[in-house]
Scaffold this motif. Structure first.
Motif, PDB file in Angstrom:
ATOM      1  N   ILE A  38       1.122  -1.309   0.126  1.00 51.84           N
ATOM      2  CA  ILE A  38      -0.388   0.201   0.088  1.00 51.84           C
ATOM      3  C   ILE A  38       0.887   1.739   0.123  1.00 51.84           C
ATOM      4  N   ARG A  96       5.910  -1.129   9.600  1.00 56.77           N
ATOM      5  CA  ARG A  96       4.689   0.412   9.749  1.00 56.77           C
ATOM      6  C   ARG A  96       4.445   0.343  11.847  1.00 56.77           C
ATOM      7  N   GLU A 133       4.679  10.535  -2.988  1.00 58.26           N
ATOM      8  CA  GLU A 133       5.338   9.484  -3.149  1.00 58.26           C
ATOM      9  C   GLU A 133       4.164   8.918  -4.383  1.00 58.26           C
ATOM     10  N   VAL A 146       1.249   6.669  -5.063  1.00 58.01           N
ATOM     11  CA  VAL A 146       0.196   6.263  -3.755  1.00 58.01           C
ATOM     12  C   VAL A 146      -0.787   6.657  -4.591  1.00 58.01           C
ATOM     13  N   LEU A 172       3.749  -2.611 -16.369  1.00 58.17           N
ATOM     14  CA  LEU A 172       3.500  -2.098 -15.132  1.00 58.17           C
ATOM     15  C   LEU A 172       2.357  -2.445 -14.375  1.00 58.17           C
ATOM     16  N   GLU A 211      -1.107  -0.032  -9.461  1.00 64.66           N
ATOM     17  CA  GLU A 211      -1.873   0.596  -8.968  1.00 64.66           C
ATOM     18  C   GLU A 211      -0.156   1.714 -10.179  1.00 64.66           C
ATOM     19  N   VAL A 245       6.687  12.834   9.524  1.00 61.44           N
ATOM     20  CA  VAL A 245       5.725  11.981   8.864  1.00 61.44           C
ATOM     21  C   VAL A 245       4.385  10.946   9.902  1.00 61.44           C
ATOM     22  N   ASP A 271       2.380   8.513   9.310  1.00 57.90           N
ATOM     23  CA  ASP A 271       1.808   7.381   8.344  1.00 57.90           C
ATOM     24  C   ASP A 271       0.396   6.359   9.341  1.00 57.90           C
ATOM     25  N   ARG A 294      -2.266   4.236   7.451  1.00 55.32           N
ATOM     26  CA  ARG A 294      -1.657   2.407   6.492  1.00 55.32           C
ATOM     27  C   ARG A 294      -0.924   1.696   7.362  1.00 55.32           C
ATOM     28  N   GLU A 295      -0.114   2.495   8.601  1.00 60.63           N
ATOM     29  CA  GLU A 295      -0.010   1.516   9.834  1.00 60.63           C
ATOM     30  C   GLU A 295      -1.172   0.752  10.305  1.00 60.63           C
ATOM     31  N   MET A 315      -7.396  -1.142   1.369  1.00 64.15           N
ATOM     32  CA  MET A 315      -5.954  -1.193   2.073  1.00 64.15           C
ATOM     33  C   MET A 315      -5.617  -2.220   2.581  1.00 64.15           C
TER      34      MET A 315
END
Lengths: 464, 683
Positions: free
Chosen positions: A296, A318, B48, B50, B116, B119, B559, B561, B564-565, B593
């Motif tokens: 992700i 993470r 990034e 994403v 590719l 995503e 940052v 995050d 997403r963690e 996700m």
């Protein structure tokens, strides 16, 4: 647990009852010292053996025996012959191969060590044997909370399992901390600080076995990579692209109850002692374009230090990993081609790269290395110092037509000691490098010619 | 005399200039495409590659499914990982245009062995289509006011902040391709109107089909075009070209639109589409009248008119009665909630809290106009004026377009996106006309003093050519424009009116040299200001992916995050069939996700279900446990920003949970959650 002990009891009983093998009696071990290092989750055992030929015929090889549980978790066995006296010792690596014995008692596993020169009657030789066991520390209690530290069992025998008579032997076990809950005592046995000493024991018959259980604290990171796929893509345009897919898990005592982030952050010393959140990967020097991400997206917690001898990538998953938790991630990097690709004397090219897993102190349950050769390569062959499963695949990458040959090397139970160089040989004509640029050029040329033609063709039925 | 003596060399010179101009235009267009693409890459460079925000995650997940399972599975996809235990029929409730586009791109690339990931393709779809949208804007504006205006409009559109906000790399949402489809449909409509070609009419219907596939905003097209047709008829501009532009679009377009599962019979049953059918009838009546007028004598015609009008009245009455009956039978009058809130801006806040709770459905504030279209807001009036001199079918269309989109953007902030292309087209026209006048004047002033009348004739030709087709000096001007962007608003407005007049009077009115030069410089300054603003907006305001947050403090960049963690944790450490409850904002991200089943998500199709989760969130532990247990929930995802000071956490949304929960379950009362006696707090 109970079942496990039961099996041991049976094993011991059988071992003790079986008469020694006549063929093994040509050799005896005069002196044996074993040091077992339990400080991480990779169990390292160093054996120093003094072997004497008491038979009448020269012996070319000897056997090392391992109990069935050990043979299952045995990642690697290495043996060195020591020659020379005290100061001028030289170590010569010996050939070690797994072997089967037809009359092995209770599924005992064997490794055959071949001496440099056959051992004549009456001669002795000193050997150093290193063997590495994985998954041999069994967490007990099986589940712990965030504030508890991790206790594990280690099962082994106080005496060395050997098909030979052992005259004198001692075993030292090193634990990571002084906290040892209990250990089976087989006299003479004592414990001092981080070390438990078993022995010396005199004159133990072949296949003697004295099971011991050591219950101690081990909070070192139980980082187990369940599966690692490393893809090494060779581009003759000047670089080697390595992509590593990790499936990481914490192999220690399972986490139970809640995870409190606040406790974890504020009381780091007492909270989550057995968990880990930082990993270190040792990458080649001159590494560039390093990335660290997962399905992700990018994971922002990493630092790269490049050096002349090695580069170090320090990174965090993470989330901190507690017992039983999993994480997947991808590490990719690029290294200059000239450091790893060479031309052999017979004109073939070969890739010289490191096997194994770049993470330090990590067990890899299943390692797959895919060496993607450039399109048009022929006759690939891999050379490794140990046996792996090999197969060939075909991969289609950017604008490929015939596809790239992929040499797939697969090995289970890999430990850091497996990080040794291996080679992949292949033949390749540099002219193939121009195939794709040529394709692009001709495609554009065709487009322009087609548009030129289109502009000049009048497709109208009636004249305007 | 001199001109008569050498007609041949002059003709070749003109041909050469045209050829050169065309090549230059193509080059500029390519550069515009590169600009449109690259200005949207700030998000990739600063963050990034994403997928951003919420809805793009759903689209991304659908695209993954499509690329894995193929188109047939996609149409029949019943998603049981969302809206547990109800599920959702994805194939029938999603606008498939974006997904199919990205899926096709991915498929083509992979069949060329360009590996590719899905995503990557999704992330870069929006920037690629922005380049297409710029080119479509060029084509549309070129049809209206010539290629100079087209290039100017394309440059403006390539970096208009409003469009950037919806199409940065990673913003994989319907609007990304829909704006291109919208502009391209309008272009084909204008093209058909100008040429009367059935070929373009068919293409127009196909482009409309693509738009229907892509975005619910297609109703804007199917209402705007009939309005324009009606306008043309009312102003006596009916022509066979108009008929060809409109009739096939309605027939083919409606048939094609009905093919899209999410639209289906709505294409003929809902009120949003009725305007097009009504105008379809009217244009046929008008066509008939023109036809009869052509074959009858004026006297006979008068008789016929009275006859037809009386019969027509009766027929119309019946049709209207049927329509009214149909519409009245549906509770919302056949209009969807979002459409209704367009007509009545207060509708949503009165009746549908779930629509009102979404920030992009609020009316915009004045600063957001300046933020999103910047100096274009000042150039638009000048462009409208330019469109009236002379007024053609096509220029009346763009005028209508800007008027309608200004209204809609005032209702809902997300429709600013529809306004942006219109504003760019108008501003492009305005700038191009202004540059025409100023450079023409300068040329005339300089040429008049040093050279003969030959030159003056040349310059007088130039603007005429510009109006109809591409022009060399036009292209050159645009180069200047592109690198610096245009002028000054107040300054140019007075200047613009003279320009209009000067055109009308065929060069009789020429501005003084100094005025022209100053005005040009001011225009360039204005353009520079626009560029700076756009780059700033692209880099700072609209590039944050919102799933990863950064903050700049004294000891460096931080940052966050955490989203997403938590998604990664859910994904790796829970059972694959576990149900995760969260407020609906996080539904799409959780399914995409973490790949876990959610109770509600951002597709807010079932208000009761959302209210159930809202009730659980606002109930005491025991009651909440019972509600969640009845939904098989094993994990509850809540966002708490108190520790780091993140403002948009669940505490911030808590009142909406209470309101939406209370809307269905009356035992949840908003007043219970508010502190009544503020004095208690102060003591």
């Amino acid at each position: 647990m109970a079942a496990r002990i039961g099996i041991f009891a049976v094993v011991v009983a059988v071992f003790l009852s079986i008469p020694a093998f006549s063929s093994a009696q040509d050799l005896q071990i005069v002196n044996a010292e074993r040091r077992i290092d339990l400080s991480s989750h990779i169990v390292k055992a160093f054996l120093t053996l003094k072997v004497e030929n008491i038979g009448k015929n020269p012996a070319a090889e000897m056997l090392l025996a391992f109990s069935p549980t050990q043979i299952k978790n045995l990642a690697m066995v290495q043996a060195l012959a020591i020659t020379g006296k005290k100061k001028k010792k030289t170590y010569l690596p010996l050939d070690v191969k797994p072997t089967e014995q037809p009359d092995a008692p209770n599924d005992t596993g064997y490794y055959r060590v071949t001496f440099i020169s056959p051992l004549g009657p009456g001669e002795t030789v000193s050997l150093e044997v290193l063997y590495i066991l994985t998954h041999s520390l069994e967490p007990f209690p099986v589940e712990i909370t965030q504030s508890e530290s991790q206790l594990v069992y280690y099962h082994d025998s106080a005496v060395i399992l050997s098909p030979y008579h052992v005259k004198q032997q001692t075993t030292f076990v090193k634990t990571p901390s002084t906290r040892v809950e209990s250990f089976t005592s087989i006299e003479p046995a004592n414990r001092a600080g981080k070390e438990i000493k078993y022995g010396p024991y005199e004159n133990r018959a072949s296949y003697s076995y004295a099971p011991v259980i050591i219950h101690f604290e081990n909070n070192s990171p139980f980082a187990v990579v369940e599966e690692l796929v490393r893809e090494i893509e060779i581009s003759h345009w000047g670089s080697l692209q390595i992509t590593e897919h990790y499936r990481l898990t914490h192999g220690g005592a399972r986490h139970k109850d809640v995870f409190s982030r606040v406790d974890y952050q504020s009381k780091r010393s007492v909270s989550g002692a057995s968990s880990f959140n930082a990993l270190l990967a040792v990458l080649p020097p001159r590494v560039n374009s390093v990335y660290y991400r997962d399905d992700i997206g990018n994971i922002s917690t990493s630092h790269l230090r490049t050096g002349f001898r090695k580069s170090e990538l320090e990174f965090e998953p993470r989330y901190p990993l507690f017992g039983g938790w999993r994480a997947t991630f991808i590490i990719g990097y690029r290294v200059p081609l000239e450091d790893y690709l060479f031309e052999a004397s017979d004109g073939r090219r070969y890739l010289n790269f490191t096997f194994g897993c770049p993470l330090v102190e990590t067990i890899v349950n299943k390692l797959t290395i895919k060496v993607v050769l450039p399109e048009g390569s022929k006759d690939p062959s891999a050379v490794l110092p140990f046996t792996v499963n090999q197969e060939l695949q075909v991969k289609y990458s950017y604008l490929d037509i015939v596809g790239r040959t992929v040499v797939v090397l697969q090995k289970d139970n890999v430990v850091p000691t497996h990080n040794v160089p291996f080679q992949v040989y292949y033949t390749f004509k540099p002219i193939y490098m121009l195939a794709e640029p040529f394709m692009l050029v001709s495609a554009f040329f065709f487009v322009f010619v087609a548009s030129l033609a289109y502009v000049h063709i009048d497709l109208n039925i009636a004249r305007k | 005399m001199a001109a008569l003596e050498s007609p041949q060399p002059a003709a070749t010179a003109t041909a050469m200039r045209h050829a050169f101009g065309n090549v230059l235009s193509v080059l500029i267009l390519v550069l515009i495409g590169v600009l449109a693409f690259s200005i949207r890459l700030f998000s990739v460079i600063k963050y990034e590659s994403v997928i951003h925000e919420f809805d793009p995650y759903f689209n991304y997940r659908v695209t993954q499914f499509l690329s894995k399972n193929g188109i047939y599975e996609f149409w029949n996809w019943f998603d049981d990982r969302t809206w547990y235990p109800l599920g959702r029929v994805i194939g029938g409730t999603v606008y498939p245009g974006l997904t199919l586009t990205a899926g096709t791109i991915w498929w083509v690339l992979n069949s060329l062995n360009i590996p590719l990931s899905v995503e990557t393709v999704c992330v870069f779809t929006a920037p690629v289509f922005s380049a297409f949208a710029s080119w479509a804007t060029y084509l549309l504006t070129k049809e209206v006011k010539g290629s100079g205006a087209g290039l100017a409009a394309a440059v403006l559109l390539a970096m208009v902040p409003s469009y950037i906000s919806r199409s940065v790399a990673g913003s994989y949402d319907n609007e990304a391709v829909a704006i291109f489809a919208l502009i391209f449909t309008f272009y084909l409509y204008i093209k058909t109107l100008n040429t009367g070609s059935l070929f373009y009419a068919t293409l127009n219907a196909l482009a409309y089909f693509y738009m229907v596939c892509s975005w619910g905003g297609y109703t804007f097209i199917i209402n705007l075009i009939p309005m324009h047709v009606l306008l043309c008829i009312v102003t006596g501009r009916y022509s066979p070209r108009l008929y060809i532009a409109y009739a096939p679009l309605v027939v083919l377009g409606t048939l094609l639109a009905a093919l899209v599962p999410v639209v289906g019979f709505n294409a003929v049953l809902t009120s949003e589409h009725f305007a097009s059918f009504l105008v379809f009838i009217i244009i046929h009546v008008v066509a008939l009248v023109y036809y009869i007028k052509g074959i009858l004598t004026p006297k006979m015609f008068k008789v016929a008119v009275t006859l037809v009008v009386s019969i027509g009245m009766v027929v119309c009455f019946i049709v209207v009665a049927i329509l009214v009956a149909l519409v009245a039978s549906s509770p919302t009058g056949g209009w969807s909630g979002r459409s209704l809130s367009l007509l009545d801006p207060t509708y949503a806040s009165k009746y549908i809290p779930i629509i009102a709770s979404v920030s992009e459905h609020q009316p915009p504030t004045w600063p957001s106009y300046f933020m999103d279209i910047n100096v274009l807001a000042f150039l638009v009036p000048a462009g409208i004026i330019a469109c009236f001199s002379p007024l053609s079918d096509s220029s009346s269309f763009v005028v209508l377009y800007i008027v309608m989109s200004v209204y809609f953007s005032g209702v809902m902030v997300r429709l600013m996106l529809v306004l942006a292309p219109a504003a760019c087209i108008m501003s492009g026209i305005a700038l191009s006309q202004a540059f025409d006048v100023f450079t023409g004047s300068i040329k005339y002033q300089l040429g008049g003093s040093s050279k003969s009348t030959d030159d003056a004739e040349d310059t007088s030709n130039a603007p005429k050519d510009d109006a109809s087709a591409g022009k060399t000096d036009k292209g050159e001007e645009i180069v200047k424009e592109r690198s610096s962007k245009k002028g000054k608003k107040k300054e140019r407005e007075p200047a613009d009116k003279p320009s209009v007049k000067s055109k009308a009077k065929k060069k009789a009115l020429v501005l003084p040299l100094e005025t022209s030069v100053v005005a040009l410089l001011l225009l360039i300054m204005l353009g520079a200001f626009y560029v700076i603003h756009c780059v700033w907006a692209a880099a700072e305001a609209y590039s944050a992916p919102s799933i990863v947050l950064t903050s700049q403090s004294r000891d460096g960049l931080h940052v966050f995050d955490d989203f997403r963690e938590s998604y990664a944790w859910l994904s790796h450490n829970t059972d694959v069939d576990d149900k995760v409850a969260s407020w609906w904002d996080y539904g799409y991200q959780t399914t995409a996700m973490a790949n876990r089943t959610v109770i509600v998500d951002n597709n807010t199709w079932n208000n009761t279900h959302i209210a159930t989760v809202g009730t659980a969130m606002s109930s005491p532990e025991k009651a909440a446990w019972e509600i969640f247990n009845s939904l098989d929930v094993k994990y509850v995802l809540v966002v708490f920003g108190g520790l780091i000071g993140y403002p948009s956490d669940d505490i911030n949304k808590f009142l909406w949970m209470v309101r939406i929960g209370g809307g269905v379950f009356p035992h949840i009362k908003e007043a219970d959650y508010l502190t009544l006696n503020l004095n208690l707090v102060t003591y």
